[in-house]
Structures are given as structure tokens and as C-alpha cells.
Scaffold this active site. Structure first.
Site, PDB file in Angstrom:
ATOM      1  N   THR A  98      39.882  37.222  49.344  1.00  0.00           N
ATOM      2  CA  THR A  98      41.019  37.477  50.225  1.00  0.00           C
ATOM      3  C   THR A  98      40.974  38.945  50.605  1.00  0.00           C
ATOM      4  OG1 THR A  98      42.377  35.749  49.220  1.00  0.00           O
ATOM      5  CG2 THR A  98      43.524  37.467  50.444  1.00  0.00           C
ATOM      6  N   LYS A 173      45.658  32.926  55.350  1.00  0.00           N
ATOM      7  CA  LYS A 173      45.941  33.187  53.927  1.00  0.00           C
ATOM      8  C   LYS A 173      47.079  34.188  53.749  1.00  0.00           C
ATOM      9  CE  LYS A 173      45.426  33.461  49.421  1.00  0.00           C
ATOM     10  NZ  LYS A 173      44.199  33.867  48.727  1.00  0.00           N
ATOM     11  N   LYS A 248      48.552  42.402  46.103  1.00  0.00           N
ATOM     12  CA  LYS A 248      47.433  42.687  47.014  1.00  0.00           C
ATOM     13  C   LYS A 248      47.580  41.921  48.324  1.00  0.00           C
ATOM     14  CE  LYS A 248      42.705  41.236  47.695  1.00  0.00           C
ATOM     15  NZ  LYS A 248      41.613  40.406  47.163  1.00  0.00           N
TER      16      LYS A 248
END
Length: 310
Positions: A98, A173, A248
Site C-alpha cells: 500500500t 485502497k 500509514k
């Protein structure tokens, strides 16, 4: 089942290790590399062949899968460390990390410039999904690359969605996880409010899970012990999806929000809350543990109320 496809898997940590193991069980030859010896050893036990380096694995692979912490690691590995140059022309590169959308697009461009196909395919489902082979993949890249990757994605997950061109998987995402982060904060605040009003955790769960408050953060990853026995709250918040990873992802979403000039107060605030939580008490906790931070900051509640019926 056996297959002639050889896979290089770079990054064999909590997510990559189980994903590689599932490919081995499905009959793929998997050569793995990780900088952490314990991760390599665990992967070997599941049938992954140890490679001395990432480039050694890529040199003989048909498909190279990466699962790395950040975009700088992907770009460094692809370019400076020679992964793309080591691979045979036409190798399919699937990045399941990611990372920032801009970094993902740069990785696609680097792969194309060296004669390779590429796909960004970040995942949702956490460690449990990686182990069970029930991940959801959000893929970006051309249709041919997605079609070529589908057999492997179907082994490691239960669903793969082609979201569009380069970087589209990463975009999906961070949008998805912004929804998740905001909803977990809302669910946690509701439980802390319920405690202060004398309502038991179970009563709130029974109502909200069957009413308009129903959501994944409540019914699958419930932030208080009791109502959902399989949630991390019942294992002292041992991570399924760690708070630093949520921080994150929300940081990536916040960067994109600012860059796009989007008025998204909840997304930006969620990023701030998770950044603070991950740097402190949540460093080794599941992201649902943020309920503890909310409770601790609320003078009408105490940690001893956690999970206790009113």
C-alpha cells in the site's frame, strides 16, 4: 494442482509470508526473499524456496510479487537495486504494497520502460485474510496484466476488482481505508458514550448491528470485548490490522486529500488521531484499540469500564 509458473515473492512479513505460502499450497514454485531472517525461515517452512537476493529470485520468475512497507522501498527495489533489470523481458510485476498513488504510477512507468507488465494490487483483509486466502485485491493497470495476474490473486484472495489504470488500485485502497478509519472512530466513540450513559456494550451492539449503525467496524472488528468473540478486542487488541498501518494508510489518504483540495474534515481528523495513537499506546495494538485512547481522554469513563455491562 501443479503449475509451471514460477513466482518471486519479495517481502515475507505478516502479510507476504502467508500469501506466499498459499501460492505454494496451490502448486506454484515460489522463490522468496526478505531482509529479516526469521521471515525467511518461516517462509521456508511453508515450502517457499529461499533466494539469496531479490534479484536472484526475479531473474528466473514469470511473476514478481512485492509486499513492502512504503513507496520508496518499491521504487528503490525496482530501480536502484536492479529488480527490473534482473527480470526477463515481459515479466509480470504485481505490487501488493500500500503506497502513494504517485509512487505507484512511477513504478508502473519504470516497469514499462524496461519491457515489463505491471499491476498495483493492494489488499484488504489483514493477516487473518492473508492466512485464510480470503483477501480482497484492488488492482490498477491494463486489462491484460490484470487477466494474467487473476489466477494468482484468486489463490491468495476471494475477490479481485480491476479498478482502472495505473495507480487505481492504490486509490481504491486509501479511499476504502479512510472509510474504515473514520467508521472505527465513530463506533468507538459510540461505545464510550454508551458506557457513560449506563448502557452495556452488548445492548448497544445488539441494537446497532441490526439497525442503521451496522458496519464492518462494528460487526467484524468490534472495538470492545464480548459482542464479537473473534475481534481483536478479545485478544487484548493483538493486531489483525495494526494501528501503525492504519495511520500509514490514512496519512496517504490525507496527502491525496490535500493535493486534490478536497474538503474532507473527517478524513483529515482521522489521520491525525491515528497518527497520535500509533506513535503512543497503539504502536503494537490493533487499530480498534483506539477506543482505549478515546476512553482515556473522556473524564466520565475509566479503563476499568471496558467491556463491563452497565
Amino acid at each position: 494442482m501443479t503449475t509451471t509458473t514460477t513466482v518471486a515473492f519479495i517481502g515475507l512479513g505478516h502479510m507476504g509470508g502467508p500469501m506466499a505460502a498459499n501460492l505454494v499450497r496451490a502448486g506454484y514454485r515460489v522463490l522468496g526473499h526478505d531482509l529479516v531472517e526469521s521471515c525467511l525461515a518461516a517462509a521456508e517452512e511453508s515450502g517457499v524456496e529461499r533466494a539469496k537476493s531479490a534479484t536472484e529470485a526475479a531473474a528466473v520468475a514469470d511473476v514478481v510479487i512485492t509486499m513492502l512497507p512504503a513507496g520508496r522501498h518499491v521504487l528503490s527495489l525496482y530501480g536502484q537495486e536492479g529488480l527490473l533489470e534482473a527480470a526477463r523481458p515481459g515479466t509480470l510485476f504485481v505490487d501488493c504494497s500500500t503506497i502513494d498513488v504517485a509512487d505507484s504510477r512511477a513504478a508502473h512507468a519504470a516497469a514499462a520502460a524496461t519491457g515489463h507488465r505491471s499491476l498495483d494490487a493492494p489488499v484488504s483483509g489483514g493477516v487473518v485474510g492473508a492466512e485464510a486466502g480470503t483477501l480482497t485485491f484492488m488492482a490498477g493497470g491494463d486489462e491484460a496484466a490484470f487477466t494474467a495476474a487473476e489466477p494468482l490473486l484468486s489463490v491468495m484472495g476471494k475477490k479481485a476488482v480491476h479498478c482502472g489504470g495505473a495507480g487505481a488500485g492504490q486509490a481504491a485502497k486509501i479511499c476504502n481505508n479512510m472509510i474504515l478509519g473514520v467508521s472505527m472512530i465513530a463506533v468507538s466513540e459510540a461505545f464510550v458514550l454508551a458506557e457513560s450513559l449506563g448502557l452495556s456494550d452488548q445492548a448497544l451492539y445488539d441494537v446497532a448491528s441490526a439497525a442503521s449503525g451496522q458496519c464492518w467496524a462494528l460487526t467484524v472488528n468490534c472495538p470492545v470485548p464480548g459482542p464479537v468473540p473473534t475481534s481483536p478486542a478479545n485478544r487484548d487488541y493483538r493486531p489483525g490490522f495494526a494501528a501503525p498501518l492504519m495511520a500509514k494508510d490514512l496519512g496517504l489518504a490525507a496527502n491525496a486529500l490535500r493535493a486534490g483540495g478536497i474538503d474532507a474534515e473527517l478524513g483529515l481528523r482521522a489521520a491525525e488521531l491515528y497518527a497520535r495513537f500509533a506513535e503512543g499506546a497503539g504502536a503494537d495494538q490493533d487499530f480498534s484499540g483506539i477506543v482505549r485512547a478515546i476512553r482515556a481522554a473522556s473524564p466520565q469513563t475509566t479503563e476499568t469500564q471496558e467491556g463491563t455491562p452497565a
